[in-house]
Design a protein around this motif. Structure first.
Motif, short mmCIF file in Angstrom:
data_model
loop_
_atom_site.label_atom_id
_atom_site.label_comp_id
_atom_site.label_asym_id
_atom_site.label_seq_id
_atom_site.Cartn_x
_atom_site.Cartn_y
_atom_site.Cartn_z
N VAL A 9 -3.47 10.40 -3.24
CA VAL A 9 -3.64 11.50 -4.71
C VAL A 9 -5.25 11.15 -4.82
N ILE A 10 -6.49 11.96 -4.96
CA ILE A 10 -7.34 11.32 -4.86
C ILE A 10 -7.40 11.69 -6.46
N LEU A 11 -8.12 10.19 -6.83
CA LEU A 11 -8.83 9.89 -8.88
C LEU A 11 -10.39 10.45 -8.12
N LYS A 12 -11.06 9.88 -7.35
CA LYS A 12 -12.32 10.01 -7.79
C LYS A 12 -12.96 10.47 -6.34
N GLU A 13 -13.96 10.99 -5.60
CA GLU A 13 -14.87 10.88 -5.07
C GLU A 13 -15.33 10.07 -4.42
N ASP A 14 -15.42 9.48 -3.49
CA ASP A 14 -16.18 8.11 -2.89
C ASP A 14 -16.57 8.54 -1.40
N ASP A 15 -17.79 7.98 -0.92
CA ASP A 15 -18.33 8.23 0.69
C ASP A 15 -17.84 7.14 1.52
N VAL A 72 -13.27 -3.21 -10.37
CA VAL A 72 -12.47 -2.08 -9.77
C VAL A 72 -12.46 -0.77 -10.41
N LYS A 73 -12.58 0.02 -9.71
CA LYS A 73 -11.51 1.42 -9.88
C LYS A 73 -11.22 2.32 -8.85
N ILE A 74 -9.87 2.57 -9.11
CA ILE A 74 -9.37 3.39 -8.04
C ILE A 74 -9.32 4.70 -7.67
N THR A 75 -10.01 4.52 -5.89
CA THR A 75 -10.14 5.94 -6.01
C THR A 75 -9.73 6.58 -5.48
N ARG A 76 -8.58 6.50 -4.91
CA ARG A 76 -6.33 7.03 -4.43
C ARG A 76 -6.13 6.18 -4.21
N ASP A 90 10.04 -3.06 4.84
CA ASP A 90 9.41 -2.76 3.60
C ASP A 90 9.94 -2.40 2.57
N GLY A 91 10.34 -1.38 2.30
CA GLY A 91 10.47 -0.54 1.10
C GLY A 91 9.48 0.32 0.67
N GLU A 92 9.47 0.46 -0.50
CA GLU A 92 8.08 1.26 -0.70
C GLU A 92 7.40 0.32 -1.16
N LEU A 93 6.41 0.65 -1.30
CA LEU A 93 5.08 0.08 -1.41
C LEU A 93 3.97 1.21 -1.35
N TYR A 94 2.44 0.71 -2.28
CA TYR A 94 2.16 1.96 -2.45
C TYR A 94 0.73 1.26 -1.98
N GLN A 95 -0.19 1.66 -1.52
CA GLN A 95 -1.54 1.29 -0.38
C GLN A 95 -2.16 2.11 -1.76
N LEU A 96 -3.69 0.91 -2.62
CA LEU A 96 -4.46 1.09 -2.86
C LEU A 96 -5.97 1.36 -2.64
N VAL A 97 -7.11 2.11 -2.55
CA VAL A 97 -8.62 2.12 -2.51
C VAL A 97 -8.87 1.93 -3.31
N PHE A 98 -10.16 1.01 -3.43
CA PHE A 98 -11.18 1.13 -4.72
C PHE A 98 -12.11 1.65 -4.38
N ASN A 99 -13.03 1.92 -5.45
CA ASN A 99 -14.88 1.38 -4.73
C ASN A 99 -15.47 1.16 -5.17
N LEU A 100 -15.41 0.36 -4.71
CA LEU A 100 -15.90 -1.52 -4.21
C LEU A 100 -14.95 -2.84 -4.41
N THR A 101 -14.39 -3.44 -3.69
CA THR A 101 -13.70 -4.52 -3.29
C THR A 101 -14.06 -5.26 -2.73
N PRO A 102 -13.36 -7.10 -3.49
CA PRO A 102 -13.88 -8.17 -3.11
C PRO A 102 -12.70 -8.28 -1.75
N PHE A 103 -12.00 -7.58 -2.20
CA PHE A 103 -10.64 -7.86 -0.68
C PHE A 103 -10.70 -8.00 0.63
N TYR A 104 -10.90 -9.03 1.39
CA TYR A 104 -11.21 -9.68 2.66
C TYR A 104 -10.10 -8.40 3.56
N PRO A 105 -10.32 -7.09 3.76
CA PRO A 105 -8.84 -6.39 5.35
C PRO A 105 -8.45 -7.42 6.43
#
Ligand code: ATP
Ligand code: MG
Length: 869
Positions: free
Chosen positions: A451-457, A471-475, A484-499
């Motif tokens: 679900v795209i909330l905000k275009e971001d390259d 941050v803002k959630i982009t998608r 794991d049941g139901e989980l959500y994956q959130l993408v931000f415009n920028l993030t301090p979280f190390y993947p």
């Protein structure tokens, strides 16, 4: 033209069309949950097509190692049987990321084939997409009209969705494609059947060599197509097939890509290629598979019992089995081909030469162990055959052999048929299907569309500098799995979280909304360059702005372990030698794990030395020197350890602590001082030539030492605060074994004394030496006494009752001649008298014992024995 030159010509041709030549990416995918191995040239560029990474070069050309042995593209069973499908093959490609499209792709492909390689136009056919009504897709008339300029219209064929619409997987970028086929049959055969009738018909001399994909759609989760933001070109030409055409031979195995391997095999096994179909297939299988396995190992995927490692193990086993059955090879031999391979491919793929020793060792070990399994399996199969009534062997039994011992089913079938038995194959298939269903159900995952909330390259990672940002959630998307049941994956415009990546686990932490609501982030992962924050829920107002906060304590512990890993790597090369190369790594808050190539156990002295090496650098308080976004070349000039097979962008990040310099995307301490202490907690083997070290640092090391200290205090106090507890324990142990010896001697003496006094109380009743008595010793000792007495005294009738640890036992010994002459039965006696002690027993006629729980009855039993005389 030699294969080396064919590859070079391809790359140079596209370089002359302003393409940048890039090296092949590693074939092994470590951070891609959707795929185990690169199976097409486009895989390393996926994120460009998806618009999830900024494009640096819009035109690129390469020769990419591909492996088609699992998932959507799986050619394994064809390989060796036919002459033009391989497990590992090179895909030559030219790429346009949002730059040129069909026109140039077609023109250049034609120019290269007919003018540079000078392929005769009359052996070429092309196909274009005929359209598909159910998808609402029209015929690709554009491509058709372009081809018309180069090739006769009767050589432009229409293809359906299966052949002419390329898709990466169930979801993702896709588009119509146009294939180029060659017809290399003899004139005579061409006269019989027109080539056009054989295109895409699995004919070994009418084969597809090049596929030009016009990437313009994205396949969504619901199966529908949407336009991609940009149009791209993705082409893939099979290098080995091209060599077959240009070298004028009829099979890929007759090109100089394979002949050196086949010649080596001929000389090692004494067979000749081209005389028998069975042997030829075996030679093709082995010469193909050794390439796949060797490059997988060089790229960091060792054979193992699960996942991608298991896929590699199975490929190697297929080769071993063909060697075993058709080339009569009962000992490891495939590993010897690595030398030839390195000689032949090392110039373009240096990783194979650099890792030669490791690759050979691992293959040799795998071969030896599978050959042992085959030996065992043959034995087990014999048992199965013996237990089989009739002539058909149960498929379930064969499945057991296959599943638990890795015994290949086709080998089972072959051996059975040689012995005149058949295999119930449908039973086997059913058992296999059942197992597959089980594991599929466990692994199944449903992914909704983003679900795209905000275009971001490109989502910027700011976690090297910040642990908190707005941050803002982009998608976002929902992912459902059994596990794991139901989980959500959130993408931000920028993030301090190390993947998660480079061995280091992903950050956790939380998102805080403006109203104070908190959503926990339980993990962070990366997929196709998107950093995905994983949460059990969605925030109430997804379009809000949030404070994203990383769990700083956890991150600091990971930093310690990651920086310590670099120091450990440096220490290993200093202490053990520069043959040490990283083979795997895990870094989390609790510990670090490091796998590396080394050929013997690390000794305790070396462990001490390694620990001291690392701890010295911790004490030196080395500052972190970080070089972010420097060109790869510059990093190598600065002395960074270049790892083969890693896929790097144009710029890299180099991490330096003193003389430790590594290319690394992970997070680190600012100063080695923060690590506090480094302690190795384990050392062992992972595979032939690969060792593993586990270690702890910082607070975890401190807790470890504190716990040890507490234990030591407890030990000391139980040793009455001895000054030197080790000495005290050793002397206790000495004392203990001296006491044990003493007791043994005493017991022996006691038995002797008992025997002496027993002898004295034997009565002679009518020529029978009779003794019934009470001896409170354990049953074993009484048995010994009875037998010893029996050896010394003729005509002995011995009976004893004993109480030992609250239980009663009866022992009856009667000389064998008495048993025969008088019909005595010790077994009967103890059974009957056993009732008096509320127990039972038995034995032989000359010796028997009984046990019971009532010692009170012993004296009556001892008395009653007389009645049996
Ligand atoms: P085929 O129908 O022959 O299996 P494909 O349609 O699977 O080919 P693509 O996925 O379009 O092939 O791959 C592009 C090119 O890569 C092909 O034109 C072919 O030259 C080559 N290729 C594909 N699979 C293999 C393989 N298993 N071994 C060697 N080359 C291959
Ligand atoms: Mg195919």
């Amino acid at each position: 033209m030699k294969s080396q030159d064919i590859r070079k010509k391809f790359l140079e041709f596209f370089e002359s069309k302003q393409h940048k030549i890039v090296p092949s990416a590693s074939m092994v995918l470590k951070d891609d949950p959707t795929l185990m191995f690169v199976n097409a040239g486009m895989v390393p560029f996926k994120e460009y097509f998806l618009g999830q990474r900024k494009i640096v070069n819009t035109r690129v050309t390469d020769s990419q190692k591909c492996l088609r042995v699992s998932g959507k593209h799986n050619d394994l069973e064809e390989v060796g049987i036919d002459t033009y499908h391989h497990t590992l093959f090179e895909m030559l490609g030219n790429w346009s990321f949002g730059d040129y499209f069909k026109q140039e792709a077609i023109a250049w492909a034609w120019e290269l084939l007919t003018e540079v390689y000078k392929i005769d136009k009359d052996i070429l056919y092309v196909t274009i997409f005929e359209g598909d009504e159910s998808e609402g897709l029209a015929k690709d008339t554009e491509a058709y009209d372009m081809w018309k300029d180069y090739i006769a219209e009767d050589r432009i064929l229409l293809g359906n969705k299966k052949d002419n619409f390329w898709e990466m997987g169930a979801q993702g970028p896709c588009g119509p494609c146009s294939e180029i086929h060659v017809d290399i049959r003899s004139a005579e055969e061409k006269a019989k059947t027109p080539g056009a009738d054989l295109v895409n018909m699995d004919h070994p001399q009418v084969v597809e060599i090049w596929n030009l994909v016009f990437m313009q759609f994205n396949r969504k989760a619901d199966g529908s197509l949407e336009n991609l933001p940009n149009q791209h070109i993705d082409t893939g030409m099979g290098f080995e097939r091209l060599c077959m055409v240009l070298q004028g031979v009829q099979s890929n195995y007759d090109t100089d890509v394979f002949t050196p391997l086949i010649h080596e095999l001929e000389s090692k096994t004494g067979v000749v290629y081209g005389k028998s179909e069975e042997i030829d297939i075996a030679l093709r299988v082995i010469s193909d598979h050794v390439r796949a396995v060797a490059f997988a190992i060089a790229d960091g995927q060792l054979p193992s019992s699960t996942g991608a490692g298991y896929v590699i193990r199975r490929i190697l086993r297929r080769a071993i089995r063909y060697g075993f059955t058709f080339l009569n090879q009962k000992e490891a031999f495939i590993y010897q081909l690595v030398e030839v391979l390195s000689h032949q491919m090392g110039a373009y793929f240096p990783e194979i030469t650099a890792q030669k020793r490791l690759v050979k060792n691992v293959i040799k070990e795998e071969e030896a162990s599978f050959l042992r399994t085959l030996g065992q399996g043959l034995g087990l199969l014999d048992n199965v055959i013996e237990a089989t009534k009739g002539k058909e062997v149960s498929g379930e039994k064969a499945f057991e052999l296959y599943d638990t011992f890795g015994f290949p089913i086709d080998l089972t079938a072959l051996i059975l048929s040689e012995k005149g038995y058949s295999l119930n194959e449908s039973e086997f298939d059913a058992a296999l299907q059942k197992q597959k269903n089980r594991s599929r159900a466990a692994a199944e995952m449903d992914m909704d569309d983003w679900v795209i909330l905000k275009e971001d390259d490109e989502e910027e990672f700011v976690g090297y500098d910040y642990l908190e940002t707005q941050v803002k959630i982009t998608r976002y998307r929902k992912v459902t799995s059994k596990k794991d049941g139901e989980l959500y994956q959130l993408v931000f415009n920028l993030t301090p979280f190390y993947p998660e990546g480079g061995g280091q686990v992903g950050d956790r932490g939380f998102l805080e909304a403006s109203n104070g609501d908190v959503l926990h982030i339980i993990d962070t992962k990366k997929e196709n360059n998107l950093i995905m924050h994983i949460a059990k829920d969605l925030p109430k107002h997804v379009t809000d702005s949030f404070k994203a906060v990383v769990d700083a304590k956890n991150r600091a512990l990971s930093n310690n372990n990651h920086s310590a890993t670099h120091l450990l790597h440096q220490a290993l090369r200093a202490v053990l030698g520069t043959h040490v190369e990283q083979k795997g790594s895990l870094v989390n808050a609790k510990y670090l794990r490091f796998d590396f190539s080394h050929f013997s156990k690390v000794t305790p002295e070396q462990i001490d030395e390694i620990e001291e090496f690392v701890n010295a650098r911790i004490r030196e308080k080395l500052e972190l020197q970080e070089f972010r976004n420097i060109p790869m070349q510059q990093a190598i000039e600065k002395g960074a350890m270049a790892l083969f097979g890693e896929k790097y962008g144009d710029t890299v990040r180099m991490i330096q602590f003193g003389n430790s310099k590594e290319l690394c995307g992970g997070t680190h301490v600012d100063n080695t001082d923060a690590i506090w202490y480094f302690k190795i907690s384990g050392e062992g083997a992972v595979a032939a030539g690969v060792r593993r070290i586990e270690a702890i640092t910082g607070k975890v090391a401190m807790d470890f030492f504190l716990k040890q200290d507490k234990e030591l205090v407890a030990v000391k106090s139980s040793l009455k605060n001895a000054k030197d507890p080790v000495k005290a324990i050793v002397s206790l142990q000495d004392e203990n074994s001296a006491l044990k010896k003493e007791i043994e001697t005493l017991l022996k003496e006691k038995a002797k004394n008992v025997k002496g006094s027993l002898k004295a109380s034997i009565q002679n009743i009518d020529g029978i030496n009779f003794l019934s008595t009470r001896i409170d010793m354990n049953a074993g000792a009484i048995k010994d006494i009875a037998h010893e007495l029996g050896g010394e005294i003729d005509n002995l009738f011995f009976f004893a009752g004993a109480e030992n640890e609250g239980k009663a036992t009866l022992t009856s010994y009667i000389a064998k001649n008495l048993v025969e002459e008088k019909g005595y039965d010790a077994g009967k006696i103890v059974r009957e008298l056993g009732r008096l002690i509320q127990g039972g027993g038995g034995g032989q006629k000359f010796f028997a014992t009984a046990g019971g729980k009532n010692p009170e009855g012993l004296s009556e039993a001892i008395e009653k024995v007389k009645e049996y005389l």
